[in-house]
Write a protein that holds these residues in place. Structure first.
Motif, short mmCIF file in Angstrom:
data_model
loop_
_atom_site.label_atom_id
_atom_site.label_comp_id
_atom_site.label_asym_id
_atom_site.label_seq_id
_atom_site.Cartn_x
_atom_site.Cartn_y
_atom_site.Cartn_z
N ILE A 1 0.82 -1.21 0.00
CA ILE A 1 0.00 0.00 0.00
C ILE A 1 0.86 1.26 0.00
CG2 ILE A 1 -1.91 -1.20 1.12
CD1 ILE A 1 -1.26 0.34 3.69
N GLU A 2 2.13 1.10 -0.34
CA GLU A 2 3.08 2.20 -0.56
C GLU A 2 3.42 2.96 0.71
OE1 GLU A 2 2.29 4.60 -4.05
OE2 GLU A 2 3.30 3.06 -5.24
N ALA A 3 3.59 2.24 1.81
CA ALA A 3 4.25 2.86 2.96
C ALA A 3 5.68 3.18 2.56
CB ALA A 3 4.23 1.90 4.15
N ASP A 4 6.15 4.36 2.93
CA ASP A 4 7.55 4.72 2.65
C ASP A 4 8.49 4.08 3.67
OD1 ASP A 4 7.00 6.49 0.42
OD2 ASP A 4 6.18 7.88 1.90
N ILE A 5 7.99 3.90 4.88
CA ILE A 5 8.76 3.30 5.97
C ILE A 5 7.82 2.37 6.72
CG2 ILE A 5 10.02 3.74 8.12
CD1 ILE A 5 10.57 6.60 6.91
N VAL A 6 8.32 1.20 7.12
CA VAL A 6 7.53 0.24 7.86
C VAL A 6 8.07 0.12 9.28
CG1 VAL A 6 6.83 -2.18 8.06
CG2 VAL A 6 6.90 -1.09 5.81
N VAL B 1 15.52 -10.87 11.45
CA VAL B 1 15.20 -9.50 11.03
C VAL B 1 15.58 -9.28 9.57
CG1 VAL B 1 15.62 -7.05 11.50
CG2 VAL B 1 15.40 -8.66 13.39
N ARG B 2 16.60 -9.98 9.09
CA ARG B 2 16.95 -9.90 7.65
C ARG B 2 15.75 -10.34 6.80
NH1 ARG B 2 21.80 -10.18 4.88
NH2 ARG B 2 22.35 -8.56 6.40
N TYR B 3 15.01 -11.34 7.28
CA TYR B 3 13.82 -11.77 6.53
C TYR B 3 12.74 -10.69 6.57
CZ TYR B 3 10.18 -14.80 4.68
OH TYR B 3 9.18 -15.34 3.90
N GLN B 4 12.64 -9.97 7.68
CA GLN B 4 11.72 -8.84 7.73
C GLN B 4 12.11 -7.78 6.70
OE1 GLN B 4 11.98 -7.68 11.92
NE2 GLN B 4 9.97 -8.61 12.31
N VAL B 5 13.40 -7.50 6.60
CA VAL B 5 13.89 -6.51 5.62
C VAL B 5 13.61 -6.99 4.20
CG1 VAL B 5 15.95 -5.38 4.69
CG2 VAL B 5 15.66 -5.62 7.17
N ALA B 6 13.84 -8.28 3.94
CA ALA B 6 13.61 -8.82 2.60
C ALA B 6 12.17 -8.61 2.16
CB ALA B 6 13.97 -10.31 2.57
N ASN B 7 11.24 -8.72 3.10
CA ASN B 7 9.83 -8.54 2.76
C ASN B 7 9.45 -7.07 2.60
OD1 ASN B 7 7.91 -11.09 2.77
ND2 ASN B 7 9.61 -11.51 4.16
N CYS B 8 10.35 -6.18 2.92
CA CYS B 8 10.17 -4.75 2.60
C CYS B 8 10.81 -4.47 1.25
CB CYS B 8 10.80 -3.89 3.68
SG CYS B 8 9.98 -3.93 5.27
N TYR B 9 10.50 -5.33 0.28
CA TYR B 9 11.04 -5.20 -1.08
C TYR B 9 12.57 -5.14 -1.08
CZ TYR B 9 6.24 -4.10 -2.61
OH TYR B 9 4.88 -4.13 -2.87
N VAL C 1 11.88 -0.35 0.81
CA VAL C 1 11.08 0.32 1.83
C VAL C 1 11.80 0.13 3.16
CG1 VAL C 1 8.86 0.37 3.02
CG2 VAL C 1 8.94 -0.10 0.56
N GLY C 2 12.10 1.20 3.84
CA GLY C 2 12.91 1.11 5.05
C GLY C 2 12.19 0.44 6.20
N LEU C 3 12.90 -0.43 6.93
CA LEU C 3 12.37 -1.10 8.11
C LEU C 3 12.93 -0.45 9.36
CD1 LEU C 3 10.88 -3.47 9.59
CD2 LEU C 3 13.08 -4.68 9.48
N ILE C 4 12.03 0.07 10.21
CA ILE C 4 12.44 0.52 11.53
C ILE C 4 11.77 -0.39 12.56
CG2 ILE C 4 12.94 2.90 10.89
CD1 ILE C 4 10.22 3.72 11.89
N ASN C 5 12.55 -0.86 13.51
CA ASN C 5 12.01 -1.74 14.55
C ASN C 5 11.60 -0.93 15.78
OD1 ASN C 5 14.32 -4.22 13.54
ND2 ASN C 5 12.11 -4.48 13.49
N SER C 6 10.54 -1.37 16.42
CA SER C 6 10.07 -0.71 17.63
C SER C 6 10.96 -1.06 18.81
CB SER C 6 8.62 -1.08 17.92
OG SER C 6 8.47 -2.49 17.98
N GLY C 7 11.02 -0.15 19.78
CA GLY C 7 11.92 -0.32 20.91
C GLY C 7 11.36 -1.18 22.01
N GLY C 8 10.02 -1.37 22.04
CA GLY C 8 9.43 -2.22 23.07
C GLY C 8 9.17 -1.47 24.36
N PRO C 9 8.54 -2.15 25.34
CA PRO C 9 8.18 -1.51 26.60
C PRO C 9 9.39 -1.22 27.47
CG PRO C 9 7.72 -3.85 26.71
CD PRO C 9 8.11 -3.56 25.28
N SER C 10 9.18 -0.34 28.44
CA SER C 10 10.24 -0.01 29.38
C SER C 10 10.39 -1.13 30.41
CB SER C 10 9.91 1.31 30.08
OG SER C 10 10.92 1.67 30.99
#
Length: 349
Positions: free
Chosen positions: A231-236, A272-280, A284-293
């Motif tokens: 759906i053309e997210a520029d960053i995931v 995580v490399r597989y996550q990047v691969a699925n971002c074309y 499309v840039g992959l940013i990972n969330s930092g998670g809870p404190s």
């Protein structure tokens, strides 16, 4: 600069010395100072979108690197203001959220329409605004897990935002509506020249199976990333993969044995490399969330950043680990994440 090796502790050699075997880095479109010129300019994005993305990439301590460090503080809607800000009531005030992002050297601050709108005339020209347009709110009883728009693209545009963000709960009963809705939101944002960021999260109780939570499985989150890119997210934005084999364990959908036997392994960087691969493949840039404190936030934040960078990701978007602490400690944590992307010792695996 932080001592990355010491912070990684016993995992130092495993995380810094690993070389991906399944998907080689040569196949990826990697973040870098020329990412917009070599990758994004090949797309159908309008020149004004390119300018907005360049604004994101050229701000903060990571300016000019092609990597992103973003402070997200939208948890007050879903997690409640009390649960989010009681650990540090300073951040009930939207101005302190923006101050933390600025003093923490972030590329952008991501928050709600209300938070950013409350201080937009003072700060929209000082740091890029990323307006999160939809939310799941848990004051409705009994709880419902669906994303609802709390604002419009035009409102974000009028306050001077350079980007909009949204969540789709892939796998949920509500996902088809959310996909259609956010597709239209992103199209309009691109028409106005704003960049788009998708929180591509999974949400289905069936994804927890026999004691394992597959909401962070590489195969399922990878497919969510692929749908986000569609759906053309520029960053995931995606939770960092912690396991694999979601399709097999739950027994649904379609997959291929080679996903598990050749393209990935149990190593966190491979996941995580597989996550990047699925971002074309990184288009499309992959940013990972930092998670809870928690109790070990500095170590966990640096570990997340090292895995993301070495896998070919574009950065980390970390909120609660930073704003649920005194501001000085929050700034230090954000700077530690950024130090990973500034370090020449941390290379793509």
């Amino acid at each position: 600069m932080i001592d990355i090796e010491t912070l990684l502790g016993e995992e130092m050699e495993s995380l810094l010395g690993y070389r991906c075997q399944g998907i080689d880095k040569s196949a990826l479109h990697l973040p870098g100072p020329d990412f917009l010129d070599t990758v994004v300019t090949q797309t159908d994005r309008k020149p004004r979108v390119l300018r907005s993305l360049q604004t994101l990439f050229n701000h903060g301590r990571l300016a000019g690197t092609g990597y992103l460090s973003i402070l997200p503080v939208d948890q007050g809607v879903e997690h409640s203001g009390g649960a989010s800000f009681a650990p540090n009531p300073l951040y009930f005030d939207p101005e302190n959220i923006v101050r933390l992002a600025i003093e923490g050297g972030c590329n952008a601050v991501a928050s709600t329409l209300g938070v950013l709108g409350a201080v937009s005339r003072k700060y929209a020209h000082r740091i890029p605004f990323l307006v999160k347009l939809n939310h799941n709110e848990l004051l409705t009883y009994p709880n419902r897990y669906e994303q609802t728009l709390f604002g419009s693209v035009d409102q974000a545009f009028d306050m001077g935002a350079v980007a909009v963000g949204a969540t789709v709960y892939y796998g949920s009963e509500d996902s088809r509506r959310e996909i259609q809705e956010i597709t239209e939101v992103f199209q309009h944002a691109h028409e106005l020249g704003m960049a788009t960021v998708l929180w591509a999260y999974l949400r289905n109780s069936a994804f927890k199976h026999e004691g394992t939570d597959y909401h962070t499985a590489a195969d399922l989150t990878g497919q969510a990333n692929h749908l986000a890119a569609t759906i053309e997210a520029d960053i995931v934005k995606q939770k960092q993969a912690l396991t694999n084999g979601g399709y097999r364990a739950i027994g649904f959908g379609k997959t291929d044995p080679r996903v598990y036997e050749q393209l990935t392994s149990d190593h966190p960087i491979d996941l995580v490399r597989y996550q990047v691969a699925n971002c074309y493949m990184g288009r499309v840039g992959l940013i990972n969330s930092g998670g809870p404190s928690g109790k070990d936030d500095l170590h966990q934040a640096v570990r997340t950043a090292v895995i993301n960078k070495r896998a070919g990701g574009m950065g980390v978007i970390s909120g609660r680990k930073a704003f649920q602490k005194p501001m000085k400690e929050g700034i230090e944590l954000l700077n530690a994440i950024q130090d990973v992307y500034l370090s020449e010792k941390v290379t793509v695996a």
